[in-house]
Design an enzyme around this catalytic site. Structure first.
Site, PDB file in Angstrom:
ATOM      1  N   GLN A  31       0.821  -1.209   0.000  1.00 16.24           N
ATOM      2  CA  GLN A  31       0.000   0.000   0.000  1.00 16.24           C
ATOM      3  C   GLN A  31       0.857   1.262   0.000  1.00 16.24           C
ATOM      4  O   GLN A  31       2.072   1.215   0.134  1.00 16.24           O
ATOM      5  CB  GLN A  31      -0.939  -0.023   1.220  1.00 16.24           C
ATOM      6  CG  GLN A  31      -0.251  -0.360   2.530  1.00 16.24           C
ATOM      7  CD  GLN A  31      -1.143  -1.095   3.529  1.00 16.24           C
ATOM      8  OE1 GLN A  31      -2.371  -1.119   3.403  1.00 16.24           O
ATOM      9  NE2 GLN A  31      -0.535  -1.679   4.549  1.00 16.24           N
ATOM     10  N   GLU A 106       0.392  -8.961  11.155  1.00 14.72           N
ATOM     11  CA  GLU A 106       0.295  -7.804  10.251  1.00 14.72           C
ATOM     12  C   GLU A 106       1.000  -8.164   8.949  1.00 14.72           C
ATOM     13  O   GLU A 106       2.140  -8.637   8.965  1.00 14.72           O
ATOM     14  CB  GLU A 106       0.950  -6.590  10.937  1.00 14.72           C
ATOM     15  CG  GLU A 106       1.283  -5.407  10.048  1.00 14.72           C
ATOM     16  CD  GLU A 106       0.064  -4.720   9.438  1.00 14.72           C
ATOM     17  OE1 GLU A 106      -0.815  -4.273  10.185  1.00 14.72           O
ATOM     18  OE2 GLU A 106      -0.012  -4.650   8.184  1.00 14.72           O
ATOM     19  N   ASP A 137       0.350 -13.140   6.239  1.00  6.73           N
ATOM     20  CA  ASP A 137      -1.053 -13.090   5.838  1.00  6.73           C
ATOM     21  C   ASP A 137      -1.958 -13.581   6.976  1.00  6.73           C
ATOM     22  O   ASP A 137      -1.793 -14.706   7.470  1.00  6.73           O
ATOM     23  CB  ASP A 137      -1.210 -13.983   4.603  1.00  6.73           C
ATOM     24  CG  ASP A 137      -2.644 -14.019   4.112  1.00  6.73           C
ATOM     25  OD1 ASP A 137      -3.406 -13.088   4.433  1.00  6.73           O
ATOM     26  OD2 ASP A 137      -2.996 -14.980   3.402  1.00  6.73           O
ATOM     27  N   GLY A 138      -2.905 -12.756   7.370  1.00  6.92           N
ATOM     28  CA  GLY A 138      -3.812 -13.105   8.460  1.00  6.92           C
ATOM     29  C   GLY A 138      -4.669 -14.315   8.149  1.00  6.92           C
ATOM     30  O   GLY A 138      -4.956 -15.133   9.038  1.00  6.92           O
ATOM     31  N   ASP A 155      -8.554  -5.990  12.958  1.00  9.46           N
ATOM     32  CA  ASP A 155      -8.270  -4.547  13.016  1.00  9.46           C
ATOM     33  C   ASP A 155      -7.703  -4.161  11.649  1.00  9.46           C
ATOM     34  O   ASP A 155      -6.539  -3.795  11.515  1.00  9.46           O
ATOM     35  CB  ASP A 155      -7.255  -4.335  14.147  1.00  9.46           C
ATOM     36  CG  ASP A 155      -6.915  -2.876  14.367  1.00  9.46           C
ATOM     37  OD1 ASP A 155      -7.498  -2.012  13.699  1.00  9.46           O
ATOM     38  OD2 ASP A 155      -6.038  -2.609  15.218  1.00  9.46           O
ATOM     39  N   SER A 156      -8.571  -4.251  10.641  1.00  3.96           N
ATOM     40  CA  SER A 156      -8.102  -4.168   9.256  1.00  3.96           C
ATOM     41  C   SER A 156      -8.422  -2.821   8.622  1.00  3.96           C
ATOM     42  O   SER A 156      -9.151  -2.003   9.183  1.00  3.96           O
ATOM     43  CB  SER A 156      -8.797  -5.262   8.438  1.00  3.96           C
ATOM     44  OG  SER A 156     -10.176  -4.951   8.307  1.00  3.96           O
ATOM     45  N   THR A 157      -7.868  -2.615   7.434  1.00  4.80           N
ATOM     46  CA  THR A 157      -8.305  -1.515   6.573  1.00  4.80           C
ATOM     47  C   THR A 157      -9.685  -1.867   6.004  1.00  4.80           C
ATOM     48  O   THR A 157     -10.267  -2.896   6.335  1.00  4.80           O
ATOM     49  CB  THR A 157      -7.287  -1.298   5.435  1.00  4.80           C
ATOM     50  OG1 THR A 157      -7.071  -2.548   4.786  1.00  4.80           O
ATOM     51  CG2 THR A 157      -5.958  -0.794   5.993  1.00  4.80           C
ATOM     52  N   ASP A 158     -10.196  -1.009   5.147  1.00  2.00           N
ATOM     53  CA  ASP A 158     -11.540  -1.192   4.598  1.00  2.00           C
ATOM     54  C   ASP A 158     -11.619  -2.404   3.660  1.00  2.00           C
ATOM     55  O   ASP A 158     -10.594  -2.870   3.172  1.00  2.00           O
ATOM     56  CB  ASP A 158     -11.962   0.093   3.869  1.00  2.00           C
ATOM     57  CG  ASP A 158     -12.048   1.272   4.844  1.00  2.00           C
ATOM     58  OD1 ASP A 158     -12.359   1.044   6.022  1.00  2.00           O
ATOM     59  OD2 ASP A 158     -11.790   2.406   4.424  1.00  2.00           O
TER      60      ASP A 158
END
EC number: 2.5.1.16
Lengths: 275, 275
Positions: A31, A106, A137-138, A155-158
């Site tokens: 990202q 994470e 990778d979660g 607790d992720s991004t969108d």
């Protein structure tokens, strides 16, 4: 020079923030990361241009995503956080005396690295001996750990791009198996004002897996609409009936024991999404 | 041409809205009035550049400022609204079967005129025979009507400029006298995230006058921070103990009977303002 950052929050509306200084901006393998210092909210982490957390209001999100499940569970010892590289959720988890291990999974280690450098108020607990950091990778991590965690926090991004796989029924089944027999799962799940269809889908997907599934809400100024949802799935304990009043006190700015159950009482249009 | 409206919400941060069309803009004797059609929230009323109400999210504010006091009171017959020229609060009041008269006291008749023209979904009840419109100063009106209203709602602009006199102890004493022996007062009182000192002052001022004084909260996307406070003062009935469950049902999108008492359960930093 006046520098303003603009974040699109809903199609054709945006929040703008006056920027004092850009502290870091770099492309990671996953990202576009930026940490900027704003006049109104202090230092702020953005991923792909979306505000993730700010010094001034981060406490709401981190307290609510953590203390609701951890005080619903009578004795949480092992907790997994998927995402959350800023460390705020880990900081809140480690306020609970029963915790023996908090794993942070994470995918992007550069988030951790830069938050340690520029957001120490949030990332401070990442060096705690009870915190174990796993870079990867979660989805894979959850798949490989069965019947292990008392609480799993997403607790992720969108739910677009990198985090898309963290929203949906097949992943929730894996989380169910990753949890112990009385385990609890919670995820940040967008604002029902702007994305009611996402809130509904996540709720329905979680409900298909967990015997007890509920939404709760919190006011977060820098998140779109300012009114944010979380989805909780539980194997055994009902968060609205949990006896939190008799439990230990926590040092918080937003969460209270009375707010614990009140935050599950939904406005009508949100309640309707859960029917 | 791309036209964007920008509203400063806190020093050095703003919301911006893409505008389809400016429907009206005029200087009244009291303020700068605009009604614009936005892509994200539909038509929107602004006074002195501050968003007052929008077609898409107006229901939250109007339902919560109305139904909390009107369902706390066992039998409200006469209600006074100070401000509220858009008519949304009157529309909600007239949903209650016990209401005999709803008086709107608005200082700026041009607000009413333009809202009737451009925001009919909100202003629709202003022509109801139970609605009496009085154009003039709310402070004077309240002073001249003693022991008359079951509920008084202060549906004002922010506590700067024209509406400044509507926030403060001397006005709350006048409201107390304007109310019947078991009357209830409610006012919109800003966001505790950005203006905690205003919220605290209003609460303390109301508490010095009313035996029961409480804050309640609601999520409103187009108001600063998205999380808004209301202050309620009551002579007799406690809004958290009111038996609303057995009362008549209302057609709402936000308010519910369970949310009635839950909306008084405050986050810690807001609860602390009431101590």
């Amino acid at each position: 020079m006046d520098m303003w950052l603009s974040e699109s929050q809903i199609k054709d509306a945006a929040m703008t923030y006056k920027v004092k200084e850009t502290l870091v901006r770099r492309k990671t393998p996953f990202q576009d990361l930026a940490i900027v210092d704003t006049e109104a909210f202090g230092r702020m982490l953005l991923l792909d241009g979306i505000v993730q957390t700010t010094i001034n209001d981060e406490y709401v999100y981190h307290e609510m995503i953590t203390h609701i499940p951890l005080l619903t569970h009578p004795n949480p010892k092992k907790v997994l956080v998927v995402g959350g590289g800023d460390g705020g959720t880990i900081r809140e988890i480690l306020k609970h005396p029963s915790i023996e291990k908090a794993v942070l999974c994470e995918i992007d280690e550069i988030v951790i690295e830069e938050c340690k450098k520029y957001l120490p108020e949030i990332s401070c607990a990442l060096t705690d001996p009870k915190c174990e950091i796993f870079i990867g990778d979660g989805i894979k991590y959850v798949h490989e750990h069965k019947n292990e965690f008392d609480v799993v926090i997403i607790d992720s991004t969108d739910p677009f791009g990198a985090a898309e796989g963290l929203f949906g029924g097949s992943f929730y089944k894996e989380i169910y198996e990753c949890l112990t027999d009385d385990g609890i799962f919670v995820a940040q799940t967008e604002t029902p004002f702007y994305l009611p269809e996402v809130v509904k889908k996540v709720y329905d997907d979680a409900k298909a897996v967990f015997p007890i599934t509920k939404l709760f809400m919190a006011g977060i100024p820098t998140y779109p609409s300012g009114y944010w949802s979380f989805t909780l799935g539980s194997k055994k304990y009902d968060p609205e009936k949990a006896n939190v009043i008799d439990k230990y006190d926590l040092d918080t700015k937003y969460y209270t024991k009375r707010l614990h159950s009140a935050s599950f009482v939904l406005p009508k249009f949100i309640e309707d999404l859960t029917k």
